[in-house]
Design an enzyme around this catalytic site. Structure first.
Site, short mmCIF file in Angstrom:
data_model
loop_
_atom_site.label_atom_id
_atom_site.label_comp_id
_atom_site.label_asym_id
_atom_site.label_seq_id
_atom_site.Cartn_x
_atom_site.Cartn_y
_atom_site.Cartn_z
N LYS A 5 52.91 4.82 79.73
CA LYS A 5 52.66 6.29 79.52
C LYS A 5 51.47 6.84 80.26
O LYS A 5 50.53 5.63 80.10
CB LYS A 5 52.68 6.44 78.12
CG LYS A 5 53.96 6.03 77.57
CD LYS A 5 55.15 6.91 77.95
CE LYS A 5 56.53 6.67 76.97
NZ LYS A 5 57.16 5.24 77.43
N ASP A 6 51.43 7.72 80.52
CA ASP A 6 49.95 8.39 81.35
C ASP A 6 49.03 8.53 80.40
O ASP A 6 48.97 8.90 79.27
CB ASP A 6 50.42 9.60 82.01
CG ASP A 6 49.30 10.07 83.11
OD1 ASP A 6 49.16 9.66 83.99
OD2 ASP A 6 48.86 11.09 82.90
N ARG A 7 47.59 8.47 80.96
CA ARG A 7 46.55 8.67 80.22
C ARG A 7 46.28 10.07 79.99
O ARG A 7 45.74 10.53 78.95
CB ARG A 7 45.46 7.93 81.02
CG ARG A 7 44.02 8.37 80.46
CD ARG A 7 42.94 7.77 81.28
NE ARG A 7 41.55 8.04 80.76
CZ ARG A 7 40.19 7.74 81.34
NH1 ARG A 7 40.26 7.01 82.52
NH2 ARG A 7 39.36 7.99 80.91
#
Length: 338
Positions: free
Chosen positions: A65-67
């Protein structure tokens, strides 16, 4: 297309993981439901390993999952017969939602998909009145036709670092295990994206052709169209959303495709020889990926020149690809994938 801003702040990009499993309630692993803000999945995994005094490889998760988002996802941590006081966990940007015992480590891909809620401010607020008239028909078109299943930029790493790893692999350099995984994933994604772009240009990405490999919806299984009669029937199934044309995730033991389809894929391979060489060096096994994906629970609301877009996508699909079908994004953003 109206112009929007993407990911101005973490709460503009909210992701909830949709698992395809349930905690078993017993076992040597703890599964943790975590909401993270401003930190990436691998960093959280390392911190959990340190806290539980276990190896990093003993921490699992279903998807990256993206930061730059607010994301809620599951992690697993092996604890053996020990007890870990997870309620005392304190990490900046990390909120523990739930803890359960489980009998196995979570592996990549062990999820049904992700639910997204995106807040997209319009660059020009005056465009809101015009957008209100066209947004609903665009949504309906995406619901019935689907969207191109491109890999997002996140797959290639910041500043395309994963592609550079693939080039190193193609040149015979040895990579660490995690680098090898990133390199092969990026190489296969580059080859797939190039093939999908070609088929969109040729207007064949939703067309059933003799020799094409079609993927069953919601499955990894595929079959190759053998003749014109099967192509005609398959076109009806494509139009109904039952099957999808596919492209290669490059590797050994490719299926026997039709001459024209095979020539098309070999043409792409000739344009990206380093990516093919990286897959060959890693002895990757050939797989297929659908050229399109259907968003579900798709809805949009326009309030005060801000579009709130909500939808669900299956595992492996990128939310930014859907946004690109509706709007022009004014800033570069990392794709978000499960």
């Amino acid at each position: 297309m109206a112009k929007v801003r993407l990911k101005s702040q973490p709460d503009d990009f909210i992701v909830d993981e949709l698992p395809n499993w349930s905690p078993s309630g017993a076992g040597e692993h703890d599964v943790l439901l975590i909401t993270k803000i401003g930190c990436n999945t691998q960093w959280v995994a390392r911190q959990l390993a340190r806290y539980a005094d276990c190896r990093e490889r003993d921490v699992g998760y279903a998807g990256m999952k993206d930061r730059h988002a607010r994301t809620t996802q599951w992690f697993s941590v092996w604890r053996g017969n020990r007890s870990v006081d997870w309620q005392a966990l304190s990490l900046e940007g990390v909120v523990l939602q739930a803890v359960h015992a489980h009998h196995r480590k979570l592996r990549p891909g062990t999820l049904r998909g992700n639910r997204f809620t995106l807040r997209l401010p319009l660059v020009d607020p005056a465009a809101a009145s015009q957008l209100a008239d066209v947004l609903a028909p665009r949504l309906e078109q995406l619901k019935t036709r689907g969207i191109p299943n491109f890999f997002g930029e996140q797959r290639f790493g910041r500043e395309s670092r994963n592609l550079l790893l693939a080039q190193r692999l193609a040149q015979g350099q040895r990579l660490r295990r995690n680098e090898l995984n990133f390199a092969v994933s990026a190489a296969r994604a580059a080859l797939f994206n190039a093939l999908l772009a070609l088929r969109i240009t040729q207007q064949t990405w939703l067309q059933a052709r003799v020799g094409d490999a079609l993927i069953l919806d919601g499955s990894n299984g595929f079959f190759v169209i053998q003749d014109e009669a099967e192509a005609l029937d398959s076109q009806r199934r494509i139009d109904a959303g039952d099957v999808h044309p596919s492209g290669p995730l490059w590797g050994d033991d490719a299926p026997a495709l039709g001459q024209d389809v095979l020539a098309e894929e070999q043409h792409i391979a000739a344009q990206l020889p380093d990516m093919v060489a990286a897959c060959t060096a890693a002895r990757a096994r050939h797989q297929r990926r659908a050229l399109r994906v259907f968003p579900t629970a798709l809805d949009a609301r326009l309030d005060d020149a801000v579009v709130t877009l909500s939808f669900e996508l299956p595992a492996g699909a990128y939310a930014t690809m859907l946004v690109d079908q509706l709007f022009e994004v004014t800033q570069e953003a990392d794709g978000l994938v499960s």
